[in-house]
Design an enzyme around this catalytic site. Structure first.
Site, short mmCIF file in Angstrom:
data_model
loop_
_atom_site.label_atom_id
_atom_site.label_comp_id
_atom_site.label_asym_id
_atom_site.label_seq_id
_atom_site.Cartn_x
_atom_site.Cartn_y
_atom_site.Cartn_z
N ASP A 1 0.85 -1.19 0.00
CA ASP A 1 0.00 0.00 0.00
C ASP A 1 0.89 1.25 0.00
O ASP A 1 2.10 1.18 0.27
CB ASP A 1 -0.96 -0.02 1.20
CG ASP A 1 -2.21 0.82 0.95
OD1 ASP A 1 -2.19 1.66 0.03
OD2 ASP A 1 -3.20 0.65 1.68
N GLU B 1 -10.64 6.54 4.65
CA GLU B 1 -9.64 5.93 5.52
C GLU B 1 -9.76 6.44 6.97
O GLU B 1 -10.85 6.70 7.46
CB GLU B 1 -8.24 6.10 4.92
CG GLU B 1 -8.19 5.53 3.48
CD GLU B 1 -6.81 5.48 2.86
OE1 GLU B 1 -5.83 5.19 3.56
OE2 GLU B 1 -6.71 5.70 1.63
C1 BGC Z 1 -5.24 3.00 0.45
C2 BGC Z 1 -5.44 1.96 -0.60
C3 BGC Z 1 -5.36 2.58 -1.97
C4 BGC Z 1 -4.05 3.34 -2.11
C5 BGC Z 1 -3.90 4.01 -3.45
C6 BGC Z 1 -4.03 3.84 0.21
O1 BGC Z 1 -3.98 4.92 1.08
O2 BGC Z 1 -5.13 2.36 1.72
O3 BGC Z 1 -6.68 1.33 -0.42
O4 BGC Z 1 -5.47 1.59 -2.94
O5 BGC Z 1 -3.97 4.32 -1.11
O6 BGC Z 1 -4.72 5.10 -3.57
C1 BGC Z 2 -3.67 9.88 -2.04
C2 BGC Z 2 -4.42 8.61 -1.84
C3 BGC Z 2 -3.73 7.78 -0.85
C4 BGC Z 2 -3.44 8.57 0.41
C5 BGC Z 2 -2.65 7.77 1.37
C6 BGC Z 2 -3.45 10.57 -0.72
O1 BGC Z 2 -2.71 11.73 -0.91
O2 BGC Z 2 -4.38 10.70 -2.90
O3 BGC Z 2 -4.54 7.88 -3.02
O4 BGC Z 2 -4.51 6.70 -0.57
O5 BGC Z 2 -2.77 9.75 0.14
O6 BGC Z 2 -2.36 8.45 2.54
#
Ligand code: BGC
Ligand code: BGC
Length: 578
Positions: A278, A473
């Site tokens: 991730d 999240e």
């Molecule tokens: C998330 C994932 C996601 C990734 C890419 C992460 O923060 O936990 O689910 O696929 O970002 O955007």
């Molecule tokens: C991104 C997301 C990612 C996240 C993780 C964001 O800045 O746009 O895709 O999941 O950071 O912390």
């Protein structure tokens, strides 16, 4: 392949971080758009061009190996303005309809392929055990069997999308069931901070990021019986990549968990695709980046979502290998898995998607399926005196609540931006528009976001829409899921002005509604329905029947949630009036 070319394949970079020519020079294996990683203007054609341009660069590398372009298409091609946005998974869980989920995934695949994207970081097959978790809505529900069956259906749909190559072989969109494993089993308050990764996973609002990315303090029997089954089904359905969870299992980060990644997933479950980390998940493992990288790769990580400083990542793998800490056979295994998936997807035949599908993005037939999904996801929690269905021939209807006319609120997180956005962020139909289009021409529809209707006289029907703000999240971790004082006041205000009061709840999870339960004649859990709120009007006015059933038990109060006791919920799992 040289060592550098093999490591290049293991590298996944966020599109905005790529310097000119890097993809070709380094033979980068994968590029992604994170939440909100959109081109300007954010439209289908510009998306297709952005992805095409990166792919063309990959073809210019010495070996010309195509790259995998990934996005989080978790409820439709949701970063793309104008795409069809389906209900979030919690709503699809309420439908319990695998055939529908398969069609939803097929449409998502077509809209992705139109823009040359052939990988989605989906489906989330989390099995949330505590609704305070901000990612609850990304899951199909709390029941492992339900999650297993709908997750597998989604993966089948990405394949059975009706799009073919010139030689008629099927064009598949790669799935990444996530987040392996037990991301939905973490304990409130167990999340860590990472001082060496500044600025991330912190919030202005106290109480956020408490549970997401935390520690699953469960024994192996629970891990295997609750959290692992969806991965078995996903692999049986043909999943060729799996995304690893930020979370830990009894204090040990899954990103560095050799037993889980190599022995259980690749060994016992026979997974022969590749494992992807991730976003910054490897960086979390240790302040010394080379150490972090060695731990992840030796545990069984095949591709790393770096996502920013890819040169540093490549250097770390090479240094780790040079120091004898990462074996060549581990690197070869990772690279072979990635190349084999690219081959199985047909990328060596045609590395692009199918831009002739561009007119289908957000098309009427696609939206019709989204509307059907919304209809089937509505759960009727209360219907005193057969308040519903409503007659379209009423004289006066009052509609209240910001969310009743806000596409952004009805879509939630992971829509246009990572956390979603309020307002007219994309194309769709709000509940206000849908109701106005449903009632008879003589019905007067009054709309006041704050419910302060000045005109005298009672309405036959009042509809109040309350909603959670959009979030993604850990930003959505919340220790108190009660309706706010303002929302309770809104319900009471409109109650005083109408004969029948219907409450519609837009939320990623059950909310605590005890304070308004008696005030409402009917209550509908709408989840996060996406762009097609006409599906809600369909069931409110009896054009379609209520068939949705709760994918999560609906608690009575926060005490019940926090204690995770088995006491009687307000509405049990599977509940839903007809
Ligand atoms: C998330 C994932 C996601 C990734 C890419 C992460 O923060 O936990 O689910 O696929 O970002 O955007
Ligand atoms: C991104 C997301 C990612 C996240 C993780 C964001 O800045 O746009 O895709 O999941 O950071 O912390």
């Amino acid at each position: 392949m040289t060592l550098a070319e093999k490591v290049g394949q293991m590298t996944q970079v966020e599109v905005g971080s790529l310097s000119d020519g890097a993809v070709g020079a380094l033979g980068i294996g994968s590029v992604l758009s994170g939440g909100g990683g959109n081109p300007t203007p954010n439209d289908p054609k510009t998306w297709a061009q952005m992805v095409r341009r990166v792919q063309e660069q990959a073809l210019l590398s010495r070996l010309g190996i195509p790259l995998l372009y990934g996005v989080d298409a978790v409820h439709g091609h949701n970063n793309l303005r104008g795409a069809t946005i389906f209900p979030h998974n919690v709503g699809l869980g309420a439908t319990r309809d695998a055939n529908l989920v398969e069609r939803v995934a097929g449409i998502t695949a077509r809209e992705l392929l139109a823009t040359n994207v052939h990988w989605t970081f989906a489906p989330a097959v989390s099995v949330p055990q505590d609704i305070r978790w901000g990612r609850t809505y990304e899951a199909y529900g709390q029941d492992p069997a339900l999650v297993s069956s709908l997750g597998a259906a989604f993966i089948r749909g990405l394949r059975n999308n009706g799009v073919g190559f010139a030689d008629r072989r099927r064009r598949t969109v790669l799935a990444s069931p996530k987040h392996f494993v037990a991301d939905g089993g973490t304990t409130w308050g167990s999340a860590s901070a990472y001082s060496w990764i500044p600025g991330l996973w912190q919030s202005d609002v106290p109480g956020r990021w408490q549970m997401d990315q935390g520690d699953a303090e469960v024994d192996e029997e629970i891990l295997r019986s609750v959290h692992l089954p969806p991965y078995r089904s996903a692999i049986a359905a043909g999943a060729l990549s799996v995304m690893v969870s930020y979370s830990s299992w009894n204090g040990e980060k899954v990103h560095a968990h050799r037993y889980l990644l190599t022995e259980v997933l690749k060994g016992e479950l026979g997974f022969d695709g590749f494992v992807v980390s991730d976003w910054l998940g490897v960086s979390q493992l240790h302040p010394d980046f080379e150490e972090a990288v060695c731990r992840a790769i030796n545990a069984g990580m095949d591709m790393v979502m770096v996502p920013f400083d890819y040169r540093r990542f490549i250097a770390a793998v090479e240094a780790g290998h040079g120091a004898g800490r990462i074996s060549l056979s581990r690197i070869d295994d990772a690279c072979r898995r990635i190349l084999s998936v690219k081959s199985r997807l047909g990328l060596f035949t045609d590395p692009f998607g199918d831009e002739t599908l561009l007119p289908e993005v957000g098309s009427t037939p696609h939206r019709a399926v989204a509307r059907e999904a919304v209809q089937k996801s509505q759960v009727l929690l209360k219907n005193a005196g057969d308040a519903l269905p409503l007659s379209p021939h009423i004289a006066r209807l009052m509609l209240a609540g910001d969310a009743a006319d806000d596409i952004g609120l009805q879509c939630g997180g992971w829509t246009i931006e990572w956390h979603g956005v309020r307002g007219a962020s994309t194309v769709g139909t709000t509940l206000l528009q849908a109701v106005a289009a449903t009632v008879s021409p003589t019905t007067s529809v009054l709309y006041k976001p704050n419910g302060e209707f000045s005109e005298g006289g009672a309405a036959d029907v009042g509809i109040v829409v309350v909603s959670e703000p959009p979030y993604a999240e850990g930003e959505g971790d919340r220790d108190d899921l009660s309706l706010s004082a303002d929302e309770v006041a809104l319900v009471r205000r409109v109650r005083g002005r109408c004969k029948i009061l219907v409450l519609v709840i837009y939320s990623g999870r059950p909310l605590i509604i005890g304070e308004v339960l008696d005030s409402c004649d009917a209550i509908v859990a709408s989840w996060l329905p996406g762009t097609e709120a006409a599906g809600i009007a369909d069931v409110l006015f009896g054009k379609a029947r209520f068939t949705g059933r709760l994918p999560l038990a609906w608690p009575r109060d926060m005490e019940q949630v926090r204690s995770r006791a088995d006491g009687r919920p307000l509405f049990p799992l599977g509940y839903g009036l007809r």
